[in-house]
Design an enzyme around this catalytic site. Sequence first.
Site, PDB file in Angstrom:
ATOM      1  N   HIS A   1      46.622 -35.561 -39.547  1.00  0.00           N
ATOM      2  CA  HIS A   1      46.691 -37.015 -39.330  1.00  0.00           C
ATOM      3  C   HIS A   1      48.145 -37.472 -39.304  1.00  0.00           C
ATOM      4  CE1 HIS A   1      44.585 -41.069 -39.944  1.00  0.00           C
ATOM      5  NE2 HIS A   1      45.872 -41.371 -39.953  1.00  0.00           N
TER       6      HIS A   1
ATOM      7  N   GLU B   1      40.063 -47.520 -44.667  1.00  0.00           N
ATOM      8  CA  GLU B   1      41.435 -47.631 -45.183  1.00  0.00           C
ATOM      9  C   GLU B   1      41.588 -49.026 -45.780  1.00  0.00           C
ATOM     10  OE1 GLU B   1      44.457 -47.577 -42.126  1.00  0.00           O
ATOM     11  OE2 GLU B   1      46.126 -47.308 -43.537  1.00  0.00           O
TER      12      GLU B   1
HETATM   13  N1  ADE Z   1      48.666 -46.727 -36.951  1.00  0.00           N
HETATM   14  C1  ADE Z   1      49.661 -46.077 -37.535  1.00  0.00           C
HETATM   15  N2  ADE Z   1      49.429 -45.915 -38.847  1.00  0.00           N
HETATM   16  C2  ADE Z   1      48.223 -46.483 -39.104  1.00  0.00           C
HETATM   17  C3  ADE Z   1      47.431 -46.648 -40.249  1.00  0.00           C
HETATM   18  N3  ADE Z   1      47.797 -46.202 -41.441  1.00  0.00           N
HETATM   19  N4  ADE Z   1      46.264 -47.300 -40.118  1.00  0.00           N
HETATM   20  C4  ADE Z   1      45.873 -47.756 -38.930  1.00  0.00           C
HETATM   21  N5  ADE Z   1      46.579 -47.627 -37.822  1.00  0.00           N
HETATM   22  C5  ADE Z   1      47.754 -46.997 -37.897  1.00  0.00           C
HETATM   23 ZN    ZN Z   2      46.706 -43.217 -39.464  1.00  0.00          ZN
END
Ligand code: ADE
Ligand code: ZN
Length: 330
Positions: free
Chosen positions: A12, A195
């Site tokens: 990732h 997230e």
């Molecule tokens: N684009 C880059 N980093 C990200 C993240 N942590 N969450 C969502 N989109 C992203």
């Molecule tokens: Zn990401």
Amino acid sequence: MSLARLPKVELHLHLEGAAPPAFIRGLAAEKGLDISHIFTPQGGYEYRDFLHFLDIYEAATSVLQSPEDFARLVEAVLAESAACGVIYSEAFLSPDFCGGRDLGAWREYVAAMREAAARAEATHGITLRGVITAIRHFGAEKARETALCAQESAGDFITGFGIAGDENAGELVDFAYAFDMAREAGLGLTAHAGEWRGPEEVRAALEHLRVSRIGHGVRAAEDPALVAELAARGTVLEICPGSNVTLGAYPSFAAHPIGPLREAGVAVTVSTDDPPFFHTDMVREYAALAEAFGWQEADFAALNRTAAAAAFCDEATRAKILKKLEKSHV
Ligand code: ADE
Ligand code: ZN
């Protein structure tokens, strides 16, 4: 124990988000572009919170304007990853930032990045695969155009499809069609979910997008039934603890749910997300996890085997990575 020399698999990593600030500043100077507002006086990236981070990310990306720029970026990023012991990396690549989703332009960007990756592999022994990534806050229509680019370039270098961006923009079900297109092209599927939004968003990614991996997914920890389901399905979480802590989703590594998720049998992996934005790299992530949870070399080796098993690559490449992981040090 040398965590620095342990061979690592990273699943990732946002290519533009991994751009060293000095690289972006140099490119801006070459082109006479003024993006000084995105830097701190110390030369790092400056942002207040997650949404502002996305703005600054896009401002930094605006100086990357040609296939040659992206080729240079690939080489710079892979050199940094390899220096941390990464032997296999999957990077999120966005046609939005590479010619605005134009199919002809995209082909040229992919060719340049692929050649750059081959050079980095020859020099540093690191293998790269690309995961085409739709940007959620750009909307479902653009995601379908992105999926067309993904279909166009699917193969041994472009091996996955995903979605990133503002998790609060729209609903994942709106992106199901783009994911269906990518699945038909034979691409591995992953989605940023859980997230910022809660367990229901992880469920939506599983149900509507039918992904085998989830980007972050950490908020699933709030729902024991979902944790059990993730463990039973073998869904792999691409967890980026330093990103979550720096952006304020959790107060510390010790309070991060990666420990409990792993204890519950969920297939967790460790990545950096956007390392210079979060003042991290793979060695720092491992060191912080070792301190917070007492994880040792054997624990990290197991995480890397999980990541290798979940990698979006052909079986010959997977066998090659697993063999390198058997050696305890790079
Ligand atoms: N684009 C880059 N980093 C990200 C993240 N942590 N969450 C969502 N989109 C992203
Ligand atoms: Zn990401």
